[in-house]
Design an enzyme around this catalytic site. Structure first.
Site, PDB file in Angstrom:
ATOM      1  N   CYS A  18      67.529  76.418 -16.089  1.00 35.61           N
ATOM      2  CA  CYS A  18      68.941  76.922 -16.285  1.00 35.61           C
ATOM      3  C   CYS A  18      69.835  76.296 -14.974  1.00 35.61           C
ATOM      4  O   CYS A  18      69.353  76.343 -13.983  1.00 35.61           O
ATOM      5  CB  CYS A  18      68.918  78.397 -16.024  1.00 35.61           C
ATOM      6  SG  CYS A  18      70.486  78.997 -16.068  1.00 35.61           S
ATOM      7  N   HIS A  63      68.763  86.420 -14.494  1.00 35.44           N
ATOM      8  CA  HIS A  63      69.058  85.455 -15.719  1.00 35.44           C
ATOM      9  C   HIS A  63      68.975  86.164 -16.738  1.00 35.44           C
ATOM     10  O   HIS A  63      68.021  86.698 -17.389  1.00 35.44           O
ATOM     11  CB  HIS A  63      68.016  84.363 -15.704  1.00 35.44           C
ATOM     12  CG  HIS A  63      68.344  83.285 -16.791  1.00 35.44           C
ATOM     13  ND1 HIS A  63      69.017  82.196 -16.770  1.00 35.44           N
ATOM     14  CD2 HIS A  63      68.007  83.613 -18.219  1.00 35.44           C
ATOM     15  CE1 HIS A  63      68.964  81.745 -18.016  1.00 35.44           C
ATOM     16  NE2 HIS A  63      68.160  82.560 -18.707  1.00 35.44           N
ATOM     17  N   HIS A  83      77.817  84.209 -18.194  1.00 32.11           N
ATOM     18  CA  HIS A  83      78.775  84.002 -17.219  1.00 32.11           C
ATOM     19  C   HIS A  83      80.345  84.426 -17.837  1.00 32.11           C
ATOM     20  O   HIS A  83      80.514  84.460 -19.117  1.00 32.11           O
ATOM     21  CB  HIS A  83      78.874  82.481 -16.846  1.00 32.11           C
ATOM     22  CG  HIS A  83      78.958  81.596 -18.114  1.00 32.11           C
ATOM     23  ND1 HIS A  83      77.892  81.303 -18.793  1.00 32.11           N
ATOM     24  CD2 HIS A  83      80.235  80.849 -18.687  1.00 32.11           C
ATOM     25  CE1 HIS A  83      78.300  80.211 -19.679  1.00 32.11           C
ATOM     26  NE2 HIS A  83      79.580  80.086 -19.787  1.00 32.11           N
ATOM     27  N   HIS A 104      84.064  83.583 -17.520  1.00 31.28           N
ATOM     28  CA  HIS A 104      85.322  82.438 -16.937  1.00 31.28           C
ATOM     29  C   HIS A 104      86.277  83.534 -16.572  1.00 31.28           C
ATOM     30  O   HIS A 104      86.861  84.480 -17.193  1.00 31.28           O
ATOM     31  CB  HIS A 104      85.859  81.628 -18.249  1.00 31.28           C
ATOM     32  CG  HIS A 104      84.687  80.754 -18.631  1.00 31.28           C
ATOM     33  ND1 HIS A 104      85.004  79.473 -18.396  1.00 31.28           N
ATOM     34  CD2 HIS A 104      83.652  80.757 -19.493  1.00 31.28           C
ATOM     35  CE1 HIS A 104      83.705  78.722 -18.996  1.00 31.28           C
ATOM     36  NE2 HIS A 104      83.200  79.570 -19.720  1.00 31.28           N
ATOM     37  N   ASN A 141      81.915  83.177 -23.893  1.00 35.97           N
ATOM     38  CA  ASN A 141      81.462  82.730 -24.843  1.00 35.97           C
ATOM     39  C   ASN A 141      80.137  83.033 -25.170  1.00 35.97           C
ATOM     40  O   ASN A 141      79.342  82.785 -24.348  1.00 35.97           O
ATOM     41  CB  ASN A 141      81.664  81.352 -24.700  1.00 35.97           C
ATOM     42  CG  ASN A 141      83.015  80.829 -24.759  1.00 35.97           C
ATOM     43  OD1 ASN A 141      84.094  81.365 -25.289  1.00 35.97           O
ATOM     44  ND2 ASN A 141      83.318  79.710 -23.707  1.00 35.97           N
ATOM     45  N   THR A 164      77.750  76.730 -23.613  1.00 35.00           N
ATOM     46  CA  THR A 164      77.107  75.687 -23.386  1.00 35.00           C
ATOM     47  C   THR A 164      76.183  75.640 -22.254  1.00 35.00           C
ATOM     48  O   THR A 164      75.271  74.787 -22.224  1.00 35.00           O
ATOM     49  CB  THR A 164      78.003  74.523 -22.958  1.00 35.00           C
ATOM     50  OG1 THR A 164      78.793  74.909 -21.794  1.00 35.00           O
ATOM     51  CG2 THR A 164      79.212  74.144 -23.988  1.00 35.00           C
ATOM     52  N   CYS A 188      70.933  78.995 -12.558  1.00 35.97           N
ATOM     53  CA  CYS A 188      69.834  79.575 -11.979  1.00 35.97           C
ATOM     54  C   CYS A 188      69.701  78.411 -10.583  1.00 35.97           C
ATOM     55  O   CYS A 188      69.484  78.839  -9.697  1.00 35.97           O
ATOM     56  CB  CYS A 188      68.713  79.845 -12.555  1.00 35.97           C
ATOM     57  SG  CYS A 188      68.522  81.621 -13.419  1.00 35.97           S
ATOM     58  N   GLY A 211      81.538  78.456 -28.347  1.00 34.23           N
ATOM     59  CA  GLY A 211      81.437  77.208 -27.306  1.00 34.23           C
ATOM     60  C   GLY A 211      80.535  77.422 -26.132  1.00 34.23           C
ATOM     61  O   GLY A 211      80.981  76.829 -25.002  1.00 34.23           O
TER      62      GLY A 211
END
Ligand code: AMP
Ligand code: ZN
Length: 111
Positions: free
Chosen positions: A4, A46, A98, A100, A85, A93, A7, A91
């Site tokens: 990851c 995680h 997370h 934004h 997302n 990826t 991570c 979307g």
């Protein structure tokens, strides 16, 4: 989580520009900013996506929203968008939850 990238950012293996850190979360600048202000906030634990939020992670997500409000207030950012997302069709990826935070330009509407 071995493969990851977020991570690896948390462990220091991948360099980043840190915006904020506490015991539960870490914030850093997005490497491909989509707005004059674009940073990401991630939990230190995680989990793959918003679809896995349950139990203790529910409180961490609430904490992250509080951190976002505090960081934006400190930066004088009064209008912003928080985006998560979830899954490839949306979307996503990077498979580490997370948030934004986007600001500094007029953002398009969703419709
Ligand atoms: P998403 O497409 O919603 O999964 O968002 C992943 C975000 O991570 C994208 O906006 C990427 O630009 C960003 N990103 C990927 N790798 C890095 C990195 N090493 N440092 C900072 N941001 C990254
Ligand atoms: Zn991870």
């Amino acid at each position: 989580m071995n493969d990851c990238i977020f991570c690896k950012i948390l462990s220091g293996e991948i360099p980043t520009t840190k915006v904020y850190e506490d015991a539960l979360c870490f914030a850093f600048l997005d490497i491909e900013p989509l707005a004059p202000t674009h940073f990401l906030v991630i939990p230190k634990t995680h989990i793959a996506s918003a679809a896995e939020i349950s139990g203790d992670m529910e409180a961490v997500v609430g904490h992250i929203y509080g951190v976002i409000a505090k960081l934006c207030a400190e930066k004088g950012v009064t209008s912003y968008r928080v985006v998560t997302n979830c899954g490839p069709d949306a979307g996503q990826t990077v498979g580490h939850l997370h948030f934004h935070v986007l600001a500094g330009r007029q953002l398009s509407s969703f419709n």
